[in-house]
Design a protein around this motif. Structure first.
Motif, PDB file in Angstrom:
ATOM      1  N   THR A  67      11.011  -6.126  20.323  1.00 17.77           N
ATOM      2  CA  THR A  67      10.873  -4.538  20.706  1.00 17.77           C
ATOM      3  C   THR A  67      10.791  -3.614  19.551  1.00 17.77           C
ATOM      4  N   LYS A  68      10.830  -4.084  18.218  1.00 20.10           N
ATOM      5  CA  LYS A  68      10.748  -2.943  17.117  1.00 20.10           C
ATOM      6  C   LYS A  68       9.929  -3.836  15.890  1.00 20.10           C
ATOM      7  N   VAL A  69       9.331  -2.682  15.372  1.00 15.73           N
ATOM      8  CA  VAL A  69       8.555  -2.997  14.418  1.00 15.73           C
ATOM      9  C   VAL A  69       9.560  -2.799  13.020  1.00 15.73           C
ATOM     10  N   LEU A  70       9.988  -3.934  12.291  1.00 19.12           N
ATOM     11  CA  LEU A  70      10.916  -3.735  11.265  1.00 19.12           C
ATOM     12  C   LEU A  70      10.130  -3.693   9.936  1.00 19.12           C
ATOM     13  N   SER A  71       8.753  -3.813   9.893  1.00 15.76           N
ATOM     14  CA  SER A  71       8.331  -3.875   8.474  1.00 15.76           C
ATOM     15  C   SER A  71       8.067  -2.486   7.833  1.00 15.76           C
ATOM     16  N   LEU A  72       8.189  -1.375   8.484  1.00 16.79           N
ATOM     17  CA  LEU A  72       7.867  -0.202   7.830  1.00 16.79           C
ATOM     18  C   LEU A  72       8.950   0.122   6.481  1.00 16.79           C
ATOM     19  N   LEU A 119      -2.225   6.551   5.693  1.00 17.78           N
ATOM     20  CA  LEU A 119      -2.155   5.034   6.520  1.00 17.78           C
ATOM     21  C   LEU A 119      -2.212   3.784   5.766  1.00 17.78           C
ATOM     22  N   LEU A 120      -3.216   3.870   4.802  1.00 21.98           N
ATOM     23  CA  LEU A 120      -3.524   2.469   4.097  1.00 21.98           C
ATOM     24  C   LEU A 120      -2.077   2.305   3.084  1.00 21.98           C
ATOM     25  N   VAL A 121      -1.729   3.446   2.806  1.00 21.04           N
ATOM     26  CA  VAL A 121      -0.258   3.233   1.895  1.00 21.04           C
ATOM     27  C   VAL A 121       0.659   2.561   2.743  1.00 21.04           C
ATOM     28  N   VAL A 122       0.946   3.083   3.833  1.00 16.62           N
ATOM     29  CA  VAL A 122       1.939   2.651   4.692  1.00 16.62           C
ATOM     30  C   VAL A 122       1.774   1.130   5.161  1.00 16.62           C
ATOM     31  N   LEU A 123       0.609   0.679   5.466  1.00 14.55           N
ATOM     32  CA  LEU A 123       0.275  -0.414   5.781  1.00 14.55           C
ATOM     33  C   LEU A 123       0.380  -1.313   4.675  1.00 14.55           C
ATOM     34  N   LEU A 124      -0.129  -1.047   3.402  1.00 13.22           N
ATOM     35  CA  LEU A 124      -0.068  -2.029   2.157  1.00 13.22           C
ATOM     36  C   LEU A 124       1.761  -2.232   2.022  1.00 13.22           C
ATOM     37  N   PHE A 125       2.640  -1.113   2.226  1.00 13.93           N
ATOM     38  CA  PHE A 125       4.012  -1.224   1.846  1.00 13.93           C
ATOM     39  C   PHE A 125       4.657  -2.263   2.839  1.00 13.93           C
ATOM     40  N   ALA A 126       4.024  -2.087   4.120  1.00 11.79           N
ATOM     41  CA  ALA A 126       4.515  -2.660   5.289  1.00 11.79           C
ATOM     42  C   ALA A 126       4.295  -4.132   5.069  1.00 11.79           C
ATOM     43  N   LYS A 127       3.150  -4.395   4.759  1.00  9.77           N
ATOM     44  CA  LYS A 127       2.581  -5.669   4.312  1.00  9.77           C
ATOM     45  C   LYS A 127       3.472  -6.555   3.361  1.00  9.77           C
ATOM     46  N   HIS A 128       3.957  -5.669   2.313  1.00 12.58           N
ATOM     47  CA  HIS A 128       4.608  -6.242   1.142  1.00 12.58           C
ATOM     48  C   HIS A 128       6.154  -6.502   1.693  1.00 12.58           C
ATOM     49  N   LYS A 129       6.643  -5.487   2.225  1.00 14.99           N
ATOM     50  CA  LYS A 129       7.940  -5.696   2.874  1.00 14.99           C
ATOM     51  C   LYS A 129       8.052  -6.907   3.576  1.00 14.99           C
ATOM     52  N   ALA A 130       7.135  -7.212   4.603  1.00 13.42           N
ATOM     53  CA  ALA A 130       7.191  -7.914   5.686  1.00 13.42           C
ATOM     54  C   ALA A 130       7.149  -9.402   4.949  1.00 13.42           C
ATOM     55  N   ALA A 131       6.352  -9.647   3.714  1.00 17.72           N
ATOM     56  CA  ALA A 131       6.162 -10.774   3.079  1.00 17.72           C
ATOM     57  C   ALA A 131       7.595 -11.087   2.346  1.00 17.72           C
ATOM     58  N   LYS A 132       8.143 -10.223   1.728  1.00 16.49           N
ATOM     59  CA  LYS A 132       9.416 -10.287   0.855  1.00 16.49           C
ATOM     60  C   LYS A 132      10.658 -10.640   1.759  1.00 16.49           C
ATOM     61  N   ASN A 133      10.693  -9.985   2.841  1.00 19.01           N
ATOM     62  CA  ASN A 133      11.750 -10.213   3.692  1.00 19.01           C
ATOM     63  C   ASN A 133      11.799 -11.228   5.001  1.00 19.01           C
ATOM     64  N   ASN A 134      10.562 -11.810   5.179  1.00 17.97           N
ATOM     65  CA  ASN A 134      10.317 -12.833   6.071  1.00 17.97           C
ATOM     66  C   ASN A 134      10.310 -12.245   7.529  1.00 17.97           C
ATOM     67  N   ILE A 135       9.545 -10.917   7.570  1.00 16.16           N
ATOM     68  CA  ILE A 135       9.498 -10.221   8.810  1.00 16.16           C
ATOM     69  C   ILE A 135       7.996 -10.425   9.383  1.00 16.16           C
ATOM     70  N   PRO A 136       7.969 -10.636  10.585  1.00 16.68           N
ATOM     71  CA  PRO A 136       6.525 -10.721  11.407  1.00 16.68           C
ATOM     72  C   PRO A 136       5.563  -9.589  10.790  1.00 16.68           C
ATOM     73  N   PHE A 137       4.546  -9.674  10.374  1.00 14.15           N
ATOM     74  CA  PHE A 137       3.601  -8.604  10.265  1.00 14.15           C
ATOM     75  C   PHE A 137       2.257  -8.899  11.057  1.00 14.15           C
ATOM     76  N   LYS A 138       2.286  -8.672  12.165  1.00 11.89           N
ATOM     77  CA  LYS A 138       1.093  -9.148  12.871  1.00 11.89           C
ATOM     78  C   LYS A 138       0.883  -7.986  14.062  1.00 11.89           C
ATOM     79  N   PHE A 139      -0.433  -7.989  14.443  1.00 11.74           N
ATOM     80  CA  PHE A 139      -0.954  -7.128  15.160  1.00 11.74           C
ATOM     81  C   PHE A 139      -0.732  -7.670  16.836  1.00 11.74           C
TER      82      PHE A 139
END
Lengths: 201, 101
Positions: A21-26, A75-95
């Motif tokens: 239910t929640k996107v946790l990569s922000l 938007l680009l900055v938010v997306l890049l940071f989210a991608k980085h956080k997802a990779a680092k914490n093993n959170i799904p980063f998918k559309f």
């Protein structure tokens, strides 16, 4: 059934409910970066408005174009940071279904507000633009918070209040804008980072 | 202790079925692909568990075509919601009792 099994079952249930239910990569740091970009943009805008060499009409065009570029950049900055956080914490980063839902509820008030701002500018009520931006952005954040970290709503409430104060205040539009999009983002980002993200490292 | 054990639902002992039920408890409708990626499963593995839960009457599926691709989505039934809530209550009782001992 063992004790450990029961605990495992509970943590699996909680994990699945949150993940679906929640996107946790922000990332909190992206909020700081967005705030810094906004302050920089406000500084440039202030300088442009005070500059005498060009006509009002041309200034307006430059400001609107600048705002669109700034929005895309953020938007680009938010997306890049989210991608980085997802990779680092093993959170799904998918559309996926969850992120599609989150984006729909975030962009709905934002697009409506953006169109309204366009109309307001076309009709010459420039003074109201900043408060419309703040109010609709605040609504978008409150909406978004249901599909991501729920504390984002507090940033949303702050933007809403600021936007409403701005709309009854004459002048100082750029100051309100910088406060809402710059200072608030930076403060929220720092708080979020230290309260939630640092603990996990 | 005994009470807790009696109400623990065998159907939810598998981690996968527990996961499926948890996701469907908080979402109206979830498609096969989303469920698969959330639970990190293969097609066959997920299909056997959803089939199982469907036979028990805990979830229902809806098949439709999006363009030419078949798409199955799942939602929880009233029976499933009740069963899962009871399972959660049983877990709670079990843990409470085990703390007392």
């Amino acid at each position: 059934m063992e004790n450990k099994e029961a605990f495992d079952a509970l943590s699996e249930i909680r994990d699945m409910m949150a993940k679906s239910t929640k996107v946790l990569s922000l990332s909190g740091l992206s909020s700081v970066a967005v705030g810094a970009l906004a302050l920089l943009a406000a500084f440039v805008a202030g300088w442009l408005l005070a500059f005498d060499g060009i006509s009002q009409y041309y200034k307006l065009k430059l400001l609107v174009a600048g705002a669109v570029v700034l929005f895309a950049l953020c938007l680009l900055v938010v997306l890049l940071f989210a991608k980085h956080k997802a990779a680092k914490n093993n959170i799904p980063f998918k559309f996926d279904m969850t992120s599609r839902k989150m984006m729909w509820y975030f962009f709905l008030p934002l697009v409506v507000g953006g169109l309204l701002c366009g109309a307001v500018i076309l009709q010459g009520h420039y003074g109201l633009t900043s408060s419309f931006m703040l109010v609709f952005y605040g609504l978008a954040l409150v909406n978004l918070s249901g599909y991501s970290f729920s504390n984002i709503k507090y940033l949303g409430y702050a933007e809403l209040v600021l936007g409403l104060v701005d709309c009854v205040t004459i002048q100082h539009a750029l100051l309100f804008w910088s406060l809402g999009f710059g200072v608030f983002h930076i403060l929220y980002g720092i708080l979020f980072h230290f309260l939630y993200e640092r603990k996990k490292d | 202790m005994k009470l807790g054990l009696d109400n623990i639902n065998k159907a939810f002992e598998s981690k996968v079925r527990l996961g499926i039920m948890s996701v469907l408890m908080v979402n109206d409708e979830v498609d096969f692909t989303t469920l698969k990626s959330l639970l990190e499963l293969t097609d066959g593995n997920l299909a056997s568990h959803t089939k199982n839960l469907e036979e028990l009457g805990y979830i229902m599926s809806k098949k439709q075509f999006i363009g030419r691709k078949p798409n199955t989505s799942f939602s929880i039934t009233e029976k499933g919601r009740v069963a899962f809530s009871e399972h959660l209550n049983a877990l709670e009782v079990f843990l409470k009792n085990s703390i007392k001992q």
